[in-house]
Design a protein around this motif. Structure first.
Motif, PDB file in Angstrom:
ATOM      1  N   UNK A   1       0.831  -1.210   0.000  1.00 14.74           N
ATOM      2  CA  UNK A   1       0.000   0.000   0.000  1.00 14.74           C
ATOM      3  C   UNK A   1       0.867   1.264   0.000  1.00 14.74           C
ATOM      4  N   UNK A   2       2.056   1.166   0.591  1.00 12.03           N
ATOM      5  CA  UNK A   2       2.926   2.353   0.597  1.00 12.03           C
ATOM      6  C   UNK A   2       3.392   2.676  -0.820  1.00 12.03           C
ATOM      7  N   UNK A   3       3.521   1.651  -1.658  1.00 16.12           N
ATOM      8  CA  UNK A   3       3.864   1.912  -3.065  1.00 16.12           C
ATOM      9  C   UNK A   3       2.700   2.634  -3.736  1.00 16.12           C
ATOM     10  N   UNK A   4       1.489   2.151  -3.445  1.00 25.62           N
ATOM     11  CA  UNK A   4       0.313   2.788  -4.048  1.00 25.62           C
ATOM     12  C   UNK A   4       0.183   4.231  -3.566  1.00 25.62           C
ATOM     13  N   UNK A   5       0.446   4.445  -2.262  1.00 22.32           N
ATOM     14  CA  UNK A   5       0.282   5.800  -1.708  1.00 22.32           C
ATOM     15  C   UNK A   5       1.360   6.755  -2.205  1.00 22.32           C
ATOM     16  N   UNK A   6       2.296   6.237  -2.973  1.00 23.38           N
ATOM     17  CA  UNK A   6       3.326   7.113  -3.546  1.00 23.38           C
ATOM     18  C   UNK A   6       2.733   8.083  -4.555  1.00 23.38           C
ATOM     19  N   UNK A   7       1.428   7.999  -4.817  1.00 22.31           N
ATOM     20  CA  UNK A   7       0.779   8.975  -5.709  1.00 22.31           C
ATOM     21  C   UNK A   7       0.898  10.380  -5.150  1.00 22.31           C
ATOM     22  N   UNK A   8       1.193  10.497  -3.841  1.00 24.21           N
ATOM     23  CA  UNK A   8       1.311  11.830  -3.240  1.00 24.21           C
ATOM     24  C   UNK A   8       2.519  12.578  -3.799  1.00 24.21           C
ATOM     25  N   UNK A   9       3.388  11.867  -4.525  1.00 23.81           N
ATOM     26  CA  UNK A   9       4.541  12.559  -5.107  1.00 23.81           C
ATOM     27  C   UNK A   9       4.104  13.494  -6.237  1.00 23.81           C
ATOM     28  N   UNK A  10       2.943  13.219  -6.835  1.00 29.40           N
ATOM     29  CA  UNK A  10       2.491  14.053  -7.949  1.00 29.40           C
ATOM     30  C   UNK A  10       2.093  15.457  -7.498  1.00 29.40           C
ATOM     31  N   UNK A  11       1.195  15.598  -6.457  1.00 27.52           N
ATOM     32  CA  UNK A  11       0.931  16.964  -5.978  1.00 27.52           C
ATOM     33  C   UNK A  11       2.184  17.653  -5.453  1.00 27.52           C
TER      34      UNK A  11
ATOM     35  N   UNK B   1       0.697  16.802   3.759  1.00 26.43           N
ATOM     36  CA  UNK B   1       0.902  16.617   5.205  1.00 26.43           C
ATOM     37  C   UNK B   1      -0.205  15.720   5.764  1.00 26.43           C
ATOM     38  N   UNK B   2      -1.423  15.949   5.273  1.00 26.66           N
ATOM     39  CA  UNK B   2      -2.556  15.128   5.736  1.00 26.66           C
ATOM     40  C   UNK B   2      -2.326  13.655   5.425  1.00 26.66           C
ATOM     41  N   UNK B   3      -1.727  13.390   4.264  1.00 21.38           N
ATOM     42  CA  UNK B   3      -1.500  11.994   3.866  1.00 21.38           C
ATOM     43  C   UNK B   3      -0.471  11.318   4.764  1.00 21.38           C
ATOM     44  N   UNK B   4       0.262  12.105   5.551  1.00 23.95           N
ATOM     45  CA  UNK B   4       1.267  11.520   6.449  1.00 23.95           C
ATOM     46  C   UNK B   4       0.787  11.484   7.904  1.00 23.95           C
ATOM     47  N   UNK B   5      -0.424  11.986   8.176  1.00 21.42           N
ATOM     48  CA  UNK B   5      -0.922  12.012   9.558  1.00 21.42           C
ATOM     49  C   UNK B   5      -1.513  10.655   9.933  1.00 21.42           C
ATOM     50  N   UNK B   6      -1.343  10.293  11.202  1.00 20.46           N
ATOM     51  CA  UNK B   6      -1.966   9.060  11.694  1.00 20.46           C
ATOM     52  C   UNK B   6      -3.490   9.219  11.690  1.00 20.46           C
ATOM     53  N   UNK B   7      -4.187   8.134  11.470  1.00 22.30           N
ATOM     54  CA  UNK B   7      -5.664   8.059  11.522  1.00 22.30           C
ATOM     55  C   UNK B   7      -6.337   8.936  10.467  1.00 22.30           C
ATOM     56  N   UNK B   8      -5.603   9.324   9.446  1.00 21.36           N
ATOM     57  CA  UNK B   8      -6.156  10.201   8.418  1.00 21.36           C
ATOM     58  C   UNK B   8      -6.811   9.405   7.296  1.00 21.36           C
ATOM     59  N   UNK B   9      -7.491  10.117   6.366  1.00 29.55           N
ATOM     60  CA  UNK B   9      -8.153   9.420   5.261  1.00 29.55           C
ATOM     61  C   UNK B   9      -7.177   8.740   4.303  1.00 29.55           C
ATOM     62  N   UNK B  10      -5.913   9.172   4.318  1.00 32.84           N
ATOM     63  CA  UNK B  10      -4.925   8.575   3.398  1.00 32.84           C
ATOM     64  C   UNK B  10      -3.987   7.583   4.099  1.00 32.84           C
TER      65      UNK B  10
ATOM     66  N   UNK C   1      -7.114   2.800  -3.876  1.00 37.44           N
ATOM     67  CA  UNK C   1      -7.169   3.442  -5.186  1.00 37.44           C
ATOM     68  C   UNK C   1      -7.918   4.776  -5.144  1.00 37.44           C
ATOM     69  N   UNK C   2      -8.782   4.956  -4.130  1.00 34.38           N
ATOM     70  CA  UNK C   2      -9.444   6.259  -3.964  1.00 34.38           C
ATOM     71  C   UNK C   2      -8.425   7.331  -3.595  1.00 34.38           C
ATOM     72  N   UNK C   3      -7.433   6.949  -2.785  1.00 32.43           N
ATOM     73  CA  UNK C   3      -6.397   7.919  -2.413  1.00 32.43           C
ATOM     74  C   UNK C   3      -5.646   8.381  -3.667  1.00 32.43           C
ATOM     75  N   UNK C   4      -5.384   7.427  -4.564  1.00 33.11           N
ATOM     76  CA  UNK C   4      -4.685   7.770  -5.808  1.00 33.11           C
ATOM     77  C   UNK C   4      -5.541   8.732  -6.634  1.00 33.11           C
ATOM     78  N   UNK C   5      -6.859   8.453  -6.693  1.00 31.64           N
ATOM     79  CA  UNK C   5      -7.763   9.301  -7.471  1.00 31.64           C
ATOM     80  C   UNK C   5      -7.757  10.730  -6.936  1.00 31.64           C
ATOM     81  N   UNK C   6      -7.889  10.872  -5.600  1.00 32.13           N
ATOM     82  CA  UNK C   6      -7.935  12.215  -4.997  1.00 32.13           C
ATOM     83  C   UNK C   6      -6.632  12.953  -5.278  1.00 32.13           C
ATOM     84  N   UNK C   7      -5.502  12.269  -5.062  1.00 28.42           N
ATOM     85  CA  UNK C   7      -4.211  12.941  -5.245  1.00 28.42           C
ATOM     86  C   UNK C   7      -3.967  13.279  -6.718  1.00 28.42           C
ATOM     87  N   UNK C   8      -4.422  12.412  -7.611  1.00 28.79           N
ATOM     88  CA  UNK C   8      -4.256  12.702  -9.044  1.00 28.79           C
ATOM     89  C   UNK C   8      -5.124  13.881  -9.452  1.00 28.79           C
TER      90      UNK C   8
END
Lengths: 280, 219
Positions: free
Chosen positions: A116-126, A171-180, A256-263
């Motif tokens: 999942x951490x590979x998938x969450x790498x979508x945060x590199x785009x924003x 920053x939100x994507x790195x917070x504990x208990x967050x949506x990402x 995959x929703x996290x990827x959609x939001x970040x994209x």
């Protein structure tokens, strides 16, 4: 430098405690005391420590040390007003730590977290377009130049508001208990942190606390400017509280929703850059 | 030496004609990070892969066979060396070559895996990587055709205008090597065993992405 590291560590852990407390109060629970994360880290420092039989030992321990090292380096970049590009590089390198934590233990739950951490790498785009937008306005990626630019032109958050929103999301994507926070979802136990206990967990908590401090500090410096330390910490605490509200009200998204939001955020930012460059 | 307000001053440089390999604080940290994880791949033993037996209360663990382990380690070290080359290269064409090597070695790391899902994902990743090489080298070709040089040192600071389309192609090419949103197959191949080696797949793609950001802002 040592006093800065200790201050960032204590403040970061306190911020994590405030974050947990706020989420609990919003959700109608009493929650732990705000200093609970400091106690947690101290407690883990003296608990029995082991490395699982299935783990890759050097790797299992190495990622903990790397986590602490990279965020101390990032703190140095912020304190000495170095390159934002370097700061964001460290943010991306933190992904490697998350990935390594999950893979090294051999646990299937931790491995799910790692994937999942590979998938969450979508945060590199924003992150990428945020850097472009900062450079577009200030003509520099050195924190010292960005602070000077704001001293003469006002806070960068006004012209580069979409970039500020994107960095807030980062920053939100790195917070504990967050949506990402898909890498530590409870459906996979504790995700990539499942097998790290004792001193290793204390080390990770310390690294993550410095990370929270650095990211919030960087946000203030980049988009609002330079302030005295008490005011800086106060502004950081206010931003943290807004993050806690988001975390308390938003459910954990699907991977995959996290990827959609970040994209989508990346798309909006790119459109903003094109409008600035072509239309205006 | 250049001192652009992007990554700080160049710490040292090694000229080869107009191609100047250089290190700034930024590229040096990327290089050291690649070297650190290459060292980890050399020193670490792989983990024992644990899998849940669905429908039963148990897990089973497995070890990577010796020959497979040696091949994975070799490819991971090759991947690390390619990533190191990409982080300090002062030439866009060399950067593209190293980036392509990263793509190829990433497939090599999981090629000996016996897992059908991993191999299918590696096949899909390989196709995306090969397609991505077209815009990657196309971008480099456009830079060479329009500016007459591929030296980042010469192009730094906008001294010679580089077309936007060339930069866009370079970014697209690197993204195809395993960045979002083309990385779905890559996420799947990290299911393979051998944590220290599999990690190199992720390390290398992040490092080349970080380097291309620096390159396109610099030139």
């Amino acid at each position: 430098m040592i006093q800065y590291i200790l201050f960032a560590l204590a403040t970061g852990l306190l911020f994590h405690g405030i974050h947990r407390k706020l989420i609990a109060r919003i959700q109608g629970r009493p929650g732990p005391p705000v200093w609970q994360e400091i106690l947690h880290t101290l407690k883990f420092s003296f608990k029995q420590t082991w490395i699982p039989d299935t783990a890759s030992e050097v790797h299992f321990v190495g990622v903990v040390l790397i986590s602490i090292a990279i965020w101390i380096l990032a703190l140095g970049v912020v304190i000495y007003e170095g390159s934002v590009l370097l700061l964001f590089a460290i943010y991306l390198l933190h992904k490697i730590v998350e990935h390594g934590m999950g893979l090294s233990s051999g646990s299937p739950y931790a491995k799910f977290g790692a994937i999942r951490s590979v998938i969450s790498a979508a945060s590199e785009l924003p992150l990428f377009v945020t850097i472009l937008l900062i450079y577009y306005f200030t003509g520099s990626l050195m924190l010292s130049d960005i602070i000077q630019w704001q001293a003469s032109n006002g806070p960068l958050i006004i012209p580069a508001f979409p970039a500020a929103v994107a960095m807030y999301l980062i920053i939100l994507s790195k917070m504990h208990f967050g949506p990402f926070s898909i890498i530590e979802g409870k459906e996979i136990v504790s995700g990539n942190r499942t097998e790290h206990f004792g001193v290793w967990r204390a080390g990770l908590e310390a690294g993550f606390a410095i990370k929270t401090y650095v990211l919030l500090n960087a946000f203030v410096l980049i988009f609002l400017g330079s302030f005295s330390l008490p005011v800086l910490v106060l502004i950081m605490a206010v931003i943290l509280m807004t993050l806690s509200f988001v975390c308390a009200y938003c459910p954990l998204l699907g991977p995959y929703d996290t990827v959609t939001v970040q994209s989508l955020v990346t798309g909006v930012l790119l459109a903003y850059i094109i409008i600035l460059e072509v239309v205006l | 030496m250049f001192d652009l307000p992007i990554e700080g001053p160049a710490l040292f440089s090694i000229p080869f004609g107009d191609i100047v390999d250089y290190a700034s604080p930024y590229t040096l940290i990327l290089f050291l990070f690649a070297a650190l994880f290459t060292a980890l791949a050399i020193l670490s033993r792989p983990e024992q892969h644990a899998d849940i037996i669905f429908g039963e209360d148990g897990v089973y663990t497995g070890r990577i066979p010796g020959p497979e382990n040696r091949f994975q380690r070799f490819m991971a070290i090759a991947c690390g060396l390619a990533a190191m080359g990409a982080t300090v290269s002062g030439d866009i064409f060399n950067f593209c070559i190293f980036t392509s090597m990263v793509g190829l070695t990433c497939i090599g790391i999981v090629a000996s895996s016996g897992n059908r899902h991993v191999l299918n994902a590696a096949f899909e990743y390989g196709i995306v990587t090969m397609i991505a090489m077209i815009p990657l080298f196309g971008g480099a070709a456009i830079v060479a055709a329009t500016t007459g040089t591929l030296s980042i040192w010469e192009l730094a600071g906008g001294a010679i205008a580089v077309p936007f389309v060339a930069k866009a192609f370079l970014v697209l090419g690197v993204m195809g090597e395993g960045m979002a949103p083309f990385y779905v197959a890559k996420a799947e191949i990290t299911r393979a065993q051998g944590a220290p080696y599999i990690l190199m797949i992720h390390v290398s793609s992040l490092l080349i992405f970080l380097r291309i950001i620096e390159i396109i802002i610099t030139i």
